[in-house]
Design a protein around this motif. Structure first.
Motif, PDB file in Angstrom:
ATOM      1  N   ARG A 145       0.795  -0.938  -0.196  1.00 61.33           N
ATOM      2  CA  ARG A 145      -0.099   0.217  -0.014  1.00 61.33           C
ATOM      3  C   ARG A 145       1.137   1.118  -0.014  1.00 61.33           C
ATOM      4  N   VAL A 146       2.054   1.130   0.906  1.00 62.35           N
ATOM      5  CA  VAL A 146       2.861   2.093   0.991  1.00 62.35           C
ATOM      6  C   VAL A 146       3.509   2.891  -0.829  1.00 62.35           C
ATOM      7  N   LEU A 147       3.640   1.556  -1.511  1.00 60.97           N
ATOM      8  CA  LEU A 147       4.449   1.887  -2.969  1.00 60.97           C
ATOM      9  C   LEU A 147       3.551   2.101  -3.923  1.00 60.97           C
ATOM     10  N   VAL A 182      -2.025   1.334 -11.672  1.00 63.79           N
ATOM     11  CA  VAL A 182      -3.083   2.148 -12.799  1.00 63.79           C
ATOM     12  C   VAL A 182      -4.200   2.471 -12.542  1.00 63.79           C
ATOM     13  N   GLU A 183      -4.783   1.787 -11.696  1.00 63.90           N
ATOM     14  CA  GLU A 183      -5.875   3.345 -11.534  1.00 63.90           C
ATOM     15  C   GLU A 183      -5.861   4.965 -10.494  1.00 63.90           C
ATOM     16  N   HIS A 184      -4.752   5.182 -10.265  1.00 63.32           N
ATOM     17  CA  HIS A 184      -4.214   6.113  -9.181  1.00 63.32           C
ATOM     18  C   HIS A 184      -3.226   6.454  -9.175  1.00 63.32           C
ATOM     19  N   ALA A 185      -2.670   8.198  -9.623  1.00 60.13           N
ATOM     20  CA  ALA A 185      -1.282   8.747  -9.913  1.00 60.13           C
ATOM     21  C   ALA A 185      -0.889   8.443  -8.115  1.00 60.13           C
ATOM     22  N   GLY A 186       0.454   8.080  -8.061  1.00 59.67           N
ATOM     23  CA  GLY A 186       0.790   8.547  -6.738  1.00 59.67           C
ATOM     24  C   GLY A 186       1.194   9.623  -6.003  1.00 59.67           C
ATOM     25  N   VAL A 234       2.563  15.415  -7.408  1.00 56.08           N
ATOM     26  CA  VAL A 234       4.247  16.792  -7.245  1.00 56.08           C
ATOM     27  C   VAL A 234       4.891  17.128  -7.878  1.00 56.08           C
ATOM     28  N   LEU A 235       5.234  15.960  -9.257  1.00 55.19           N
ATOM     29  CA  LEU A 235       5.595  16.250 -10.100  1.00 55.19           C
ATOM     30  C   LEU A 235       4.785  16.837 -11.883  1.00 55.19           C
ATOM     31  N   LYS A 236       3.449  16.668 -11.656  1.00 49.57           N
ATOM     32  CA  LYS A 236       2.869  17.249 -12.216  1.00 49.57           C
ATOM     33  C   LYS A 236       2.181  18.884 -11.855  1.00 49.57           C
ATOM     34  N   ALA A 237       2.575  19.248 -10.469  1.00 48.82           N
ATOM     35  CA  ALA A 237       2.484  20.281  -9.646  1.00 48.82           C
ATOM     36  C   ALA A 237       3.900  21.232 -10.204  1.00 48.82           C
TER      37      ALA A 237
END
Length: 87
Positions: A30-32, A39-43, A48-51
């Motif tokens: 779950r942490v990783l 695939v379903e959710h961005a980590g 942070v990179l998208k920002a």
């Protein structure tokens, strides 16, 4: 090494070093997933990179955006560890 082996190794290493409670493979997984995403959710790192921010993980290295793609810059400790292992 695939994700399941990484999770198993991380849980085993954490258990060896744990002074208190241990993390099982489910918790490590779950942490990783939270950090790196699925695939379903961005980590967290992807968000942070998208920002347009950089994720710095101490002397391990940092993730940043270069030319619209994610990039990794190894830190000093990782570079020296790998150099010592191959030299």
């Amino acid at each position: 090494m695939d994700k399941s082996k990484l999770i198993e190794m991380t849980a085993r290493r954490q258990a060896e070093r744990a002074a208190g409670g241990q993390l099982g493979t489910d918790e490590v997984g779950r942490v990783l997933d939270t950090l790196f995403g699925t695939v379903e959710h961005a980590g967290t790192i992807a968000e942070v990179l998208k920002a347009q921010e950089t994720v710095t993980l101490g002397s391990f290295g940092s993730f940043h955006v270069a030319d619209g793609t994610a990039a990794f810059r190894p830190g000093k400790a990782l570079t020296e560890y790998l150099r010592d292992q191959t030299g």
